[in-house]
Design an enzyme around this catalytic site. Sequence first.
Site, short mmCIF file in Angstrom:
data_model
loop_
_atom_site.label_atom_id
_atom_site.label_comp_id
_atom_site.label_asym_id
_atom_site.label_seq_id
_atom_site.Cartn_x
_atom_site.Cartn_y
_atom_site.Cartn_z
N ASN A 206 0.85 -1.20 0.00
CA ASN A 206 0.00 0.00 0.00
C ASN A 206 0.88 1.24 0.00
OD1 ASN A 206 0.55 0.82 2.86
ND2 ASN A 206 -0.25 -1.24 3.17
N ASP A 275 -4.03 -6.53 5.36
CA ASP A 275 -4.96 -7.42 6.07
C ASP A 275 -4.87 -8.86 5.54
OD1 ASP A 275 -6.11 -5.74 7.99
OD2 ASP A 275 -7.33 -4.76 6.46
N1 CTP Z 1 -3.34 -3.33 12.08
C1 CTP Z 1 -2.49 -4.32 12.49
N2 CTP Z 1 -2.47 -5.52 11.86
C2 CTP Z 1 -3.31 -5.77 10.84
C3 CTP Z 1 -4.19 -4.74 10.39
C4 CTP Z 1 -4.19 -3.55 11.04
O1 CTP Z 1 -1.73 -4.09 13.43
N3 CTP Z 1 -3.26 -6.94 10.23
C5 CTP Z 1 -3.37 -2.07 12.83
C6 CTP Z 1 -2.78 -0.90 12.11
O2 CTP Z 1 -1.41 -0.70 12.42
C7 CTP Z 1 -3.62 0.25 12.65
C8 CTP Z 1 -4.98 -0.38 12.81
O3 CTP Z 1 -4.72 -1.76 13.06
O4 CTP Z 1 -3.19 0.63 13.93
C9 CTP Z 1 -5.81 -0.24 11.57
O5 CTP Z 1 -6.89 -1.07 11.70
P1 CTP Z 1 -7.74 -1.65 10.49
O6 CTP Z 1 -8.76 -2.53 11.12
O7 CTP Z 1 -6.92 -2.17 9.40
O8 CTP Z 1 -8.43 -0.38 10.10
P2 CTP Z 1 -8.38 0.49 8.84
O9 CTP Z 1 -7.01 0.55 8.23
O10 CTP Z 1 -8.95 1.76 9.30
O11 CTP Z 1 -9.30 -0.25 7.80
P3 CTP Z 1 -10.56 -1.25 7.82
O12 CTP Z 1 -11.40 -0.94 8.98
O13 CTP Z 1 -11.18 -0.92 6.54
O14 CTP Z 1 -9.92 -2.61 7.87
#
Ligand code: CTP
Length: 394
Positions: A206, A275
């Site tokens: 990304n 993710d």
């Molecule tokens: N994060 C993480 N490990 C993952 C995914 C996310 O540690 N596999 C952490 C990121 O570092 C950040 C937060 O979780 O602190 C982001 O959460 P996420 O659920 O991915 O939210 P968004 O990026 O806002 O997107 P979405 O809700 O659309 O997934």
Amino acid sequence: MPDLVLGVSGSVACYRAADLARELMREGFSVRVCLTDSAARFVSPALFEALTGQPCLSDVFEEPERGRMAHIDWARSAAALVVAPATANTLSRLAHGLGDDMLTTIALAFEGPLVLAPAMNPAMYDHETTREALDRLTERGAWVVEPAEGEVACGEQGQGKLASIPEIVAAVLEATAHGSSLAGRHVLLTSGPTQEPIDDVRFLSNRSSGKMGAALARAALQMGARVTVVSGPVALGYPPQAEVVRVRTALEMLEAALSHVAQADLIVGVAAVADYRPAQRAPGKLRRQADTMALDLVANPDVIATLAGRAKPGALCVAFAAEPGEGLGPAYAKLKAKGVRAVAVNDVSQPGLGMEADENALTLVTESGEVASGRMSKSRLARWLLERLAGELG
Ligand code: CTP
């Protein structure tokens, strides 16, 4: 009484440095003034000596005490170095580490907070080299008190007037108060993107630049913390005082962060972790075959949620969230889902903010409510966020 060095460089606005010196003294600082040669043509050292009761220097060989080196003594005892007004020339000399007068040699020997209040003609302020110098100094952690808009001394209109004295004083108070609020604390950051290999030459990733993680690392160091950054691949550098562990994939990020989590007092997940990752990494290079192709993906572990589950008692674990302007409902849900005590929400629907950009705006969401930062540079925002988190840590 804390010492300050007030550096005055040769802008017409240097007459206002006298008022600034007095206001800083009213706030309880002992102020020593250092003039550049050009400033000394506008204002006399005698003015500042009378106001402050301290010697006012401009020549690096002019020693008020024989056998001592004033630039080292002044740098060692100052709680902050304030340059107001800061001209384009002085900003560039500071950015490039020149030491060709008293002010720049003090700056080189000085390890504390640098507060800069630029004042100059608007075209000079907009010039690429001035912007680069300011960016470089901001990246190194300087507090920049932006000049105001209006009519400048040469009669032109634009941004270039020295900021108001209360604004400069507020920045100095912030810079000097800020020094120790994370002293003795260990801050663990995840930062940057992850790269999830498809084959030996391709990956899923990304646009995260790591800028916010680098700004948080710098701000945490300035606040006295020990800092560990677990970073995915980024082009920028982290501050040399931080311990940096370089990783590529989400699985590597988790493993590296887990080996530091037991010591951490504050854990901030700034990384844009993928993710999902390809279920299989193809050996060599995948060849083009049919017109369509399906890639099987499997979910990566949630790094910050796993860290929150393993953090020591009393540690504060914080996630970032990118929300496309749909309100804060999802952020409150993430507090629970990830087991973190705070979520810093980026509104990614606003142009010029967030990933890759230099500016950002955050809303910090905790169980007890939310507070918004307003739009600011990532450096200021990092300080804003860490001040609040240091308050939550107690
Ligand atoms: N994060 C993480 N490990 C993952 C995914 C996310 O540690 N596999 C952490 C990121 O570092 C950040 C937060 O979780 O602190 C982001 O959460 P996420 O659920 O991915 O939210 P968004 O990026 O806002 O997107 P979405 O809700 O659309 O997934």
